[in-house]
Design a protein around this motif. Structure first.
Motif, PDB file in Angstrom:
ATOM      1  N   ILE B  23       0.869  -1.186   0.000  1.00 12.08           N
ATOM      2  CA  ILE B  23       0.000   0.000   0.000  1.00 12.08           C
ATOM      3  C   ILE B  23       0.897   1.224   0.000  1.00 12.08           C
ATOM      4  O   ILE B  23       1.486   1.578   1.023  1.00 12.08           O
ATOM      5  N   THR B  25       1.823   5.180  -2.214  1.00 10.01           N
ATOM      6  CA  THR B  25       1.423   6.148  -3.230  1.00 10.01           C
ATOM      7  C   THR B  25       2.368   6.093  -4.435  1.00 10.01           C
ATOM      8  O   THR B  25       1.926   6.300  -5.563  1.00 10.01           O
ATOM      9  N   SER B  32      -7.118  13.564  -9.434  1.00 12.38           N
ATOM     10  CA  SER B  32      -7.370  14.746  -8.611  1.00 12.38           C
ATOM     11  C   SER B  32      -8.835  14.825  -8.242  1.00 12.38           C
ATOM     12  O   SER B  32      -9.704  14.491  -9.040  1.00 12.38           O
ATOM     13  N   ASN B  34     -11.728  17.347  -5.656  1.00 13.54           N
ATOM     14  CA  ASN B  34     -11.929  18.608  -4.942  1.00 13.54           C
ATOM     15  C   ASN B  34     -11.195  19.763  -5.627  1.00 13.54           C
ATOM     16  O   ASN B  34     -10.386  20.461  -5.018  1.00 13.54           O
ATOM     17  N   ILE B  38      -6.805  18.084  -3.875  1.00 16.59           N
ATOM     18  CA  ILE B  38      -6.463  16.787  -3.276  1.00 16.59           C
ATOM     19  C   ILE B  38      -6.184  15.772  -4.389  1.00 16.59           C
ATOM     20  O   ILE B  38      -6.883  15.725  -5.393  1.00 16.59           O
ATOM     21  N   GLU B  39      -5.173  14.951  -4.159  1.00 22.00           N
ATOM     22  CA  GLU B  39      -4.860  13.832  -5.053  1.00 22.00           C
ATOM     23  C   GLU B  39      -5.343  12.564  -4.341  1.00 22.00           C
ATOM     24  O   GLU B  39      -5.052  12.384  -3.163  1.00 22.00           O
ATOM     25  N   ARG B  40      -6.081  11.750  -5.064  1.00 21.35           N
ATOM     26  CA  ARG B  40      -6.531  10.484  -4.471  1.00 21.35           C
ATOM     27  C   ARG B  40      -5.765   9.334  -5.118  1.00 21.35           C
ATOM     28  O   ARG B  40      -5.884   9.095  -6.319  1.00 21.35           O
ATOM     29  N   PHE B  41      -4.964   8.646  -4.295  1.00 24.10           N
ATOM     30  CA  PHE B  41      -4.261   7.440  -4.721  1.00 24.10           C
ATOM     31  C   PHE B  41      -5.233   6.307  -4.443  1.00 24.10           C
ATOM     32  O   PHE B  41      -5.498   5.968  -3.289  1.00 24.10           O
ATOM     33  N   HIS B  42      -5.763   5.753  -5.517  1.00 24.75           N
ATOM     34  CA  HIS B  42      -7.036   5.036  -5.466  1.00 24.75           C
ATOM     35  C   HIS B  42      -6.885   3.525  -5.388  1.00 24.75           C
ATOM     36  O   HIS B  42      -6.156   2.937  -6.185  1.00 24.75           O
ATOM     37  N   ASP B  43      -7.580   2.938  -4.427  1.00 26.23           N
ATOM     38  CA  ASP B  43      -7.780   1.480  -4.386  1.00 26.23           C
ATOM     39  C   ASP B  43      -6.445   0.757  -4.326  1.00 26.23           C
ATOM     40  O   ASP B  43      -6.063   0.034  -5.245  1.00 26.23           O
ATOM     41  N   LEU B  44      -5.766   0.932  -3.205  1.00 29.68           N
ATOM     42  CA  LEU B  44      -4.381   0.477  -3.092  1.00 29.68           C
ATOM     43  C   LEU B  44      -4.237  -0.961  -2.613  1.00 29.68           C
ATOM     44  O   LEU B  44      -3.118  -1.472  -2.538  1.00 29.68           O
ATOM     45  N   ILE B  47      -9.046  -5.427  -0.599  1.00 25.06           N
ATOM     46  CA  ILE B  47      -9.656  -5.727   0.702  1.00 25.06           C
ATOM     47  C   ILE B  47     -10.710  -6.798   0.464  1.00 25.06           C
ATOM     48  O   ILE B  47     -11.689  -6.567  -0.241  1.00 25.06           O
ATOM     49  N   TYR B  88      -1.430  -0.065   7.739  1.00 32.87           N
ATOM     50  CA  TYR B  88      -0.748   1.117   7.196  1.00 32.87           C
ATOM     51  C   TYR B  88      -0.141   1.910   8.354  1.00 32.87           C
ATOM     52  O   TYR B  88      -0.825   2.261   9.313  1.00 32.87           O
TER      53      TYR B  88
END
Lengths: 171, 171
Positions: B23, B25, B32, B34, B38-44, B47, B88
């Motif tokens: 997990i 970045t 991106s 918002n 904000i940067e979203r590092f997605h679905d790491l 689960i 994490y």
């Protein structure tokens, strides 16, 4: 132009109860694991991803590229009708949120603002209106736990431009 | 007494692939949100909590009460037959893991050790053997995402006391 000031109160479980969970070790249920070497603060948020068989829990990381300063003008709020959404801050950094209860039209004066102590995360329950994630420092990061899958899981409500909603600390 | 030395290699996605997800970045899919703030590092991480209707994703925090130092003797490994388990680290702290592939009897020489760079978490896939969580510093904390619900989701394998498994850095 009508000005609405939304103050910021310290986040507590009690005050945040109508909106979701405060994710924090203070006061949480805990038990020892691994021969006492580790304490597990257990089940700190009601992670709710619904029962659609194609949906999954997602673990992501958000990073702030552009810091927000206070006072901050709120132009819109969003909500997630299909799932909860949890944020936990890395690096012991405070965060700011503003929330409003489930409703169709968000009245500016129903917003409530909170600031955290750096050791608190937030889990928004389904349909709780909240401002999009903001961070006070560039580089700030958050672990996110939310939902992946089909369906529209994000609705936005834009405030009338004649309403000036200002989120700020009130001394 | 037979001594087995398990070295520690730097954690990479490639090396950890048979055991689960790294997990992080770096190199992750991102977008991106918002308005670019904000940067979203997605679905790491995958689960995986299974499809038992009474099971739920859990968000918990682990805190180290008692630090572990290297070299460390591994006496047992554990695995989770019903779900993945993700960790994490907060505060940018490295962690140490040792893993072995799914099997009935864990041979000491099948263990592989890794150390992380502080910005990496780990998601163990179902049935991957791993040492219980250890931390190198007291107070170190980890966000955990795993499974709640009925059923036995933890199996342990204890090594023969004649096998001395030593986890250590190899310079």
């Amino acid at each position: 132009m009508v000005q609405h000031t939304i103050g910021l109160a310290p986040l507590t479980r009690e005050a945040f109860k109508p909106f979701g969970d405060v994710i924090e070790t203070d006061g949480a249920r805990k038990f020892s694991i691994n021969n006492g070497a580790i304490e597990r603060f257990h089940d700190l948020a009601r992670i709710d991803i619904g029962d659609d068989p194609d949906c999954v829990p997602l673990l992501s990381i958000a990073q702030c590229n552009q810091a927000t300063s206070l006072p901050f003008r709120i132009r819109l709020v969003e909500r997630h009708p299909l799932a909860s959404q949890a944020f936990y801050p890395l690096f012991d950094k405070p965060m700011i949120v503003a929330v409003a209860p489930d409703c169709e039209e968000v009245a500016p004066d129903t917003l409530t603002g909170f600031y955290t102590n750096g050791k608190q995360g937030i889990n928004f329950h389904r349909n709780v209106w909240h401002i999009p994630l903001i961070a006070l420092e560039q580089g700030q990061q958050f672990v996110i736990v939310d939902r992946g899958g089909s369906g529209n899981n994000c609705e936005e409500f834009h405030f009338d431009s004649a309403d000036e909603l200002i989120l700020q600390r009130i001394e």
